[in-house]
Scaffold this active site. Structure first.
Site, PDB file in Angstrom:
ATOM      1  N   THR A  45      10.859  21.497  -8.921  1.00 17.02           N
ATOM      2  CA  THR A  45      11.648  21.678 -10.133  1.00 17.02           C
ATOM      3  C   THR A  45      10.772  21.763 -11.379  1.00 17.02           C
ATOM      4  O   THR A  45      11.058  22.544 -12.293  1.00 17.02           O
ATOM      5  CB  THR A  45      12.651  20.517 -10.290  1.00 17.02           C
ATOM      6  OG1 THR A  45      13.477  20.469  -9.122  1.00 17.02           O
ATOM      7  CG2 THR A  45      13.525  20.704 -11.525  1.00 17.02           C
ATOM      8  N   GLU A  46       9.723  20.963 -11.397  1.00 20.57           N
ATOM      9  CA  GLU A  46       8.861  20.913 -12.582  1.00 20.57           C
ATOM     10  C   GLU A  46       7.983  22.164 -12.721  1.00 20.57           C
ATOM     11  O   GLU A  46       7.885  22.733 -13.811  1.00 20.57           O
ATOM     12  CB  GLU A  46       7.956  19.670 -12.519  1.00 20.57           C
ATOM     13  CG  GLU A  46       8.680  18.350 -12.737  1.00 20.57           C
ATOM     14  CD  GLU A  46       9.045  18.116 -14.189  1.00 20.57           C
ATOM     15  OE1 GLU A  46       8.634  18.912 -15.054  1.00 20.57           O
ATOM     16  OE2 GLU A  46       9.753  17.131 -14.459  1.00 20.57           O
ATOM     17  N   SER A  47       7.317  22.574 -11.646  1.00 17.51           N
ATOM     18  CA  SER A  47       6.318  23.645 -11.762  1.00 17.51           C
ATOM     19  C   SER A  47       6.418  24.726 -10.699  1.00 17.51           C
ATOM     20  O   SER A  47       5.638  25.675 -10.726  1.00 17.51           O
ATOM     21  CB  SER A  47       4.914  23.032 -11.687  1.00 17.51           C
ATOM     22  OG  SER A  47       4.690  22.497 -10.376  1.00 17.51           O
ATOM     23  N   TYR A  91      18.684  18.966 -14.589  1.00 21.39           N
ATOM     24  CA  TYR A  91      17.462  18.574 -13.888  1.00 21.39           C
ATOM     25  C   TYR A  91      17.783  17.561 -12.786  1.00 21.39           C
ATOM     26  O   TYR A  91      17.360  17.710 -11.634  1.00 21.39           O
ATOM     27  CB  TYR A  91      16.491  17.983 -14.916  1.00 21.39           C
ATOM     28  CG  TYR A  91      15.194  17.454 -14.379  1.00 21.39           C
ATOM     29  CD1 TYR A  91      14.090  18.277 -14.225  1.00 21.39           C
ATOM     30  CD2 TYR A  91      15.044  16.091 -14.070  1.00 21.39           C
ATOM     31  CE1 TYR A  91      12.877  17.773 -13.764  1.00 21.39           C
ATOM     32  CE2 TYR A  91      13.843  15.587 -13.613  1.00 21.39           C
ATOM     33  CZ  TYR A  91      12.759  16.427 -13.458  1.00 21.39           C
ATOM     34  OH  TYR A  91      11.559  15.925 -12.998  1.00 21.39           O
ATOM     35  N   VAL A 104      10.608  17.060  -7.060  1.00 25.09           N
ATOM     36  CA  VAL A 104      10.182  16.978  -8.464  1.00 25.09           C
ATOM     37  C   VAL A 104       9.168  18.074  -8.766  1.00 25.09           C
ATOM     38  O   VAL A 104       9.258  18.764  -9.786  1.00 25.09           O
ATOM     39  CB  VAL A 104       9.601  15.580  -8.781  1.00 25.09           C
ATOM     40  CG1 VAL A 104       8.955  15.576 -10.167  1.00 25.09           C
ATOM     41  CG2 VAL A 104      10.688  14.516  -8.704  1.00 25.09           C
TER      42      VAL A 104
END
Length: 214
Positions: free
Chosen positions: A112-114, A199, A109
Site C-alpha cells: 500500500t505504501e510503495s 488506507y 503495508v
C-alpha cells in the site's frame, strides 16, 4: 639528435662564420642574416617542443553516472522475477519474526505504501518500501531509507510499537502509521481523514484471514 639540437648546431656554425668572415660588409651581413634566420627557426621549434611536453592529454570522460544510476535503479525496482520476490519475502519474514509482527501485515503495508518500490518518494518526503518520514527513520536508526533492509527494519519496528501502544488493534496501529499517533489519540480512534480511512480499509481487506480487532 633531435631537431632542436640540430638547429642549435647550425646556428652556432653560422654565428661562428659571421664572426670569422670579415672580407666584405656584404658577406658579413649575409652571414649574420643567416644566423638570425636559423635562430628564429630554433626558437620556434623549441617553443613547439615546450608545448608538446607541457600539454597533458585530456582525461577520458568519466563513465556516465546517469546510465549507471539508471541501471541500478532498474534492478532495484524490478521485483517481478521470482528470485527477487522470494528474496524480499524472506527478508520480510525474518524481520517479522524478529519483531513479532505478522509478515503478511508487513507485506500489505509495503504494498500500500510503495507497491514494493524501494526508491519511492512521496510528495511529503516519505521514502522507501515502508515510506518512512525522515523523523521516523532517524528515531529508529535508519541511516539510508532507500536500503530495503534498513527501511523494513525501521518500519516494522515502528509498526510493532504502534501495535503495542494500541494493544494489538491493527486498525488503530495502521491509522497511526498513516496519520500519526497524535491524530489517533486526538480522535480516540481512526481519524476522519479520507486518506487514512481508505488506507486502513485497503490493508485490512488484504489481510483477510488474520485475526484482528477492527
Amino acid at each position: 639528435m633531435n631537431i632542436a639540437e640540430l638547429l642549435l648546431l647550425m646556428q652556432l656554425q653560422q654565428a661562428g662564420s659571421a664572426w670569422q668572415t670579415r672580407n666584405s660588409n656584404g658577406e658579413e651581413q649575409n652571414n649574420i642574416f643567416e644566423a638570425q634566420f636559423f635562430s628564429n627557426i630554433l626558437q620556434a621549434n623549441l617553443q613547439a617542443d615546450s608545448r608538446i611536453e607541457t600539454e597533458q592529454p585530456a582525461d577520458s570522460a568519466p563513465e556516465n553516472q546517469n546510465n549507471v544510476t539508471a541501471e541500478v535503479t532498474a534492478k532495484e525496482k524490478n521485483f517481478s522475477s521470482s528470485g527477487e520476490k522470494q528474496s524480499l519475502e524472506e527478508i520480510i519474514r525474518a524481520i517479522g519474526q524478529k519483531y513479532g509482527v505478522d509478515p503478511n501485515l508487513i507485506k500489505e503495508v509495503v504494498k500500500t505504501e510503495s507497491d514494493f518500490n524501494p526508491l519511492a518518494v512521496s510528495s511529503v518526503g516519505a521514502k522507501g518500501l515502508m515510506q518512512l518520514m525522515p523523523g521516523t527513520a532517524t528515531a529508529y536508526g535508519v541511516q539510508n531509507s532507500f536500503d530495503s533492509i534498513q527501511n523494513l527494519e525501521g518500519g516494522t519496528h515502528f509498526l510493532k510499537d504502534l501495535l503495542n501502544r494500541y494493544q494489538g488493534n491493527i486498525s488503530l496501529a495502521l491509522a497511526a502509521y498513516n496519520a500519526g499517533p497524535g491524530a489517533v489519540d486526538k480522535y480516540d480512534g481512526i481519524p476522519p481523514y479520507a486518506e487514512t480511512q481508505a488506507y486502513v480499509k485497503k490493508i485490512m481487506a488484504g489481510l483477510k484471514g488474520i485475526d484482528h480487532k477492527v
